[in-house]
Design a protein around this motif. Structure first.
Motif, PDB file in Angstrom:
ATOM      1  N   GLU A 231       0.834  -1.195   0.000  1.00 43.37           N
ATOM      2  CA  GLU A 231       0.000   0.000   0.000  1.00 43.37           C
ATOM      3  C   GLU A 231       0.874   1.253   0.000  1.00 43.37           C
ATOM      4  OE1 GLU A 231      -3.589  -1.923  -0.047  1.00 43.37           O
ATOM      5  OE2 GLU A 231      -3.511   0.226   0.391  1.00 43.37           O
ATOM      6  N   ARG A 232       0.286   2.352  -0.468  1.00 47.30           N
ATOM      7  CA  ARG A 232       0.988   3.629  -0.389  1.00 47.30           C
ATOM      8  C   ARG A 232       1.088   4.035   1.082  1.00 47.30           C
ATOM      9  NH1 ARG A 232       0.251   7.996  -5.060  1.00 47.30           N
ATOM     10  NH2 ARG A 232       0.886   6.073  -6.131  1.00 47.30           N
ATOM     11  N   GLU A 233       2.289   4.419   1.500  1.00 48.76           N
ATOM     12  CA  GLU A 233       2.575   4.672   2.909  1.00 48.76           C
ATOM     13  C   GLU A 233       2.888   6.146   3.141  1.00 48.76           C
ATOM     14  OE1 GLU A 233       6.127   2.742   4.215  1.00 48.76           O
ATOM     15  OE2 GLU A 233       5.826   3.205   6.338  1.00 48.76           O
ATOM     16  N   PHE A 234       2.246   6.732   4.131  1.00 47.19           N
ATOM     17  CA  PHE A 234       2.495   8.124   4.490  1.00 47.19           C
ATOM     18  C   PHE A 234       3.808   8.222   5.261  1.00 47.19           C
ATOM     19  CE2 PHE A 234       1.621  12.418   5.591  1.00 47.19           C
ATOM     20  CZ  PHE A 234       1.959  12.592   6.919  1.00 47.19           C
ATOM     21  N   LEU A 235       4.621   9.226   4.917  1.00 46.26           N
ATOM     22  CA  LEU A 235       5.922   9.418   5.558  1.00 46.26           C
ATOM     23  C   LEU A 235       6.005  10.713   6.367  1.00 46.26           C
ATOM     24  CD1 LEU A 235       8.151   8.429   2.526  1.00 46.26           C
ATOM     25  CD2 LEU A 235       7.500   6.975   4.470  1.00 46.26           C
ATOM     26  N   ALA A 236       5.428  11.782   5.850  1.00 44.46           N
ATOM     27  CA  ALA A 236       5.537  13.075   6.516  1.00 44.46           C
ATOM     28  C   ALA A 236       4.604  14.069   5.846  1.00 44.46           C
ATOM     29  CB  ALA A 236       6.971  13.588   6.454  1.00 44.46           C
ATOM     30  N   GLY A 237       4.161  15.053   6.619  1.00 42.25           N
ATOM     31  CA  GLY A 237       3.320  16.112   6.078  1.00 42.25           C
ATOM     32  C   GLY A 237       3.728  17.452   6.640  1.00 42.25           C
ATOM     33  N   ILE A 238       3.456  18.505   5.879  1.00 47.46           N
ATOM     34  CA  ILE A 238       3.811  19.852   6.307  1.00 47.46           C
ATOM     35  C   ILE A 238       2.729  20.828   5.863  1.00 47.46           C
ATOM     36  CG2 ILE A 238       5.182  20.300   4.211  1.00 47.46           C
ATOM     37  CD1 ILE A 238       7.135  21.882   6.018  1.00 47.46           C
ATOM     38  N   LYS A 239       2.345  21.715   6.774  1.00 44.99           N
ATOM     39  CA  LYS A 239       1.393  22.759   6.429  1.00 44.99           C
ATOM     40  C   LYS A 239       2.145  23.853   5.698  1.00 44.99           C
ATOM     41  CE  LYS A 239      -1.555  23.939   9.645  1.00 44.99           C
ATOM     42  NZ  LYS A 239      -2.090  24.654  10.811  1.00 44.99           N
ATOM     43  N   TRP A 240       1.628  24.231   4.535  1.00 46.27           N
ATOM     44  CA  TRP A 240       2.376  25.150   3.679  1.00 46.27           C
ATOM     45  C   TRP A 240       2.544  26.525   4.318  1.00 46.27           C
ATOM     46  CZ3 TRP A 240       5.364  23.780  -0.087  1.00 46.27           C
ATOM     47  CH2 TRP A 240       5.811  24.714  -1.021  1.00 46.27           C
ATOM     48  N   SER A 241       1.562  26.963   5.109  1.00 45.65           N
ATOM     49  CA  SER A 241       1.597  28.330   5.619  1.00 45.65           C
ATOM     50  C   SER A 241       2.597  28.521   6.757  1.00 45.65           C
ATOM     51  CB  SER A 241       0.205  28.737   6.100  1.00 45.65           C
ATOM     52  OG  SER A 241      -0.230  27.876   7.139  1.00 45.65           O
ATOM     53  N   ASP A 242       2.652  27.562   7.685  1.00 46.47           N
ATOM     54  CA  ASP A 242       3.493  27.787   8.861  1.00 46.47           C
ATOM     55  C   ASP A 242       4.476  26.651   9.137  1.00 46.47           C
ATOM     56  OD1 ASP A 242       0.898  26.954  11.343  1.00 46.47           O
ATOM     57  OD2 ASP A 242       1.932  25.737   9.843  1.00 46.47           O
ATOM     58  N   SER A 243       4.560  25.717   8.198  1.00 46.78           N
ATOM     59  CA  SER A 243       5.514  24.599   8.293  1.00 46.78           C
ATOM     60  C   SER A 243       5.280  23.669   9.482  1.00 46.78           C
ATOM     61  CB  SER A 243       6.957  25.112   8.303  1.00 46.78           C
ATOM     62  OG  SER A 243       7.273  25.732   7.067  1.00 46.78           O
ATOM     63  N   GLU A 244       4.071  23.660  10.006  1.00 50.38           N
ATOM     64  CA  GLU A 244       3.741  22.627  11.007  1.00 50.38           C
ATOM     65  C   GLU A 244       3.888  21.257  10.350  1.00 50.38           C
ATOM     66  OE1 GLU A 244      -0.247  22.878  12.438  1.00 50.38           O
ATOM     67  OE2 GLU A 244      -0.175  20.909  13.416  1.00 50.38           O
ATOM     68  N   THR A 245       4.451  20.298  11.091  1.00 46.06           N
ATOM     69  CA  THR A 245       4.719  18.986  10.499  1.00 46.06           C
ATOM     70  C   THR A 245       4.046  17.859  11.290  1.00 46.06           C
ATOM     71  OG1 THR A 245       6.765  18.780  11.764  1.00 46.06           O
ATOM     72  CG2 THR A 245       6.938  19.688   9.544  1.00 46.06           C
ATOM     73  N   ILE A 246       3.792  16.770  10.594  1.00 49.45           N
ATOM     74  CA  ILE A 246       3.326  15.544  11.227  1.00 49.45           C
ATOM     75  C   ILE A 246       4.092  14.365  10.649  1.00 49.45           C
ATOM     76  CG2 ILE A 246       1.005  16.378  11.778  1.00 49.45           C
ATOM     77  CD1 ILE A 246      -0.021  14.771   9.347  1.00 49.45           C
ATOM     78  N   TYR A 247       4.275  13.348  11.472  1.00 50.96           N
ATOM     79  CA  TYR A 247       4.972  12.136  11.064  1.00 50.96           C
ATOM     80  C   TYR A 247       4.262  10.930  11.666  1.00 50.96           C
ATOM     81  CZ  TYR A 247       8.929  15.302  10.185  1.00 50.96           C
ATOM     82  OH  TYR A 247       9.734  16.317   9.741  1.00 50.96           O
ATOM     83  N   PRO A 248       4.284   9.809  10.974  1.00 50.96           N
ATOM     84  CA  PRO A 248       3.824   8.583  11.612  1.00 50.96           C
ATOM     85  C   PRO A 248       4.896   8.081  12.560  1.00 50.96           C
ATOM     86  CG  PRO A 248       4.616   8.096   9.421  1.00 50.96           C
ATOM     87  CD  PRO A 248       4.715   9.581   9.586  1.00 50.96           C
TER      88      PRO A 248
END
Length: 123
Positions: free
Chosen positions: A44-61
């Motif tokens: 399956e496609r696996e999420f690695l990281a995300g970032i909010k474009w406006s303030d660079s808030e990040t999330i990770y699994p």
């Protein structure tokens, strides 16, 4: 519409590092968040990281926290990066960047996708 172009993949040895780049163009004002995903053959496609474009808030699994870092390139405008450290053979996959409507970890929230860049890690 947003266009995304990944680069930086290649063949690396286990234990090494790699930095992937995602060049963003088009209607950038419409982007809320961006993410990096990967997909290995038969998986399956696996999420690695995300970032909010406006303030660079990040999330990770939890599975990749500490080895993967997502950030915006401060030298090149409208470019998002993924730093991968301590590479393992199981990191071998096609890596995709995506732009979406929410800072979340599932691919359905991301509307625009790049073509992907292959990362192969040798043992």
């Amino acid at each position: 519409q947003v266009q995304l172009v990944e680069s930086g993949g290649g063949l690396v040895q286990a234990g090494g590092s790699l930095r992937l780049s995602c060049a963003v163009s088009g209607r950038i004002v419409e982007i809320y968040a961006m993410g990096w995903f990967r997909q290995a053959p038969g998986k399956e496609r696996e999420f690695l990281a995300g970032i909010k474009w406006s303030d660079s808030e990040t999330i990770y699994p939890g599975s990749v926290k500490g080895r993967f870092t997502i950030f915006k390139d401060h030298n090149i405008k409208n470019t998002m990066l993924l730093q991968i450290d301590s590479l393992k053979p199981e990191d071998t996959a096609v890596y995709y960047c995506a732009a979406g409507r929410a800072l979340v970890n599932y691919p359905e929230a991301y509307d625009q996708w790049g073509q992907g860049t292959q990362v192969t890690v040798s043992s």
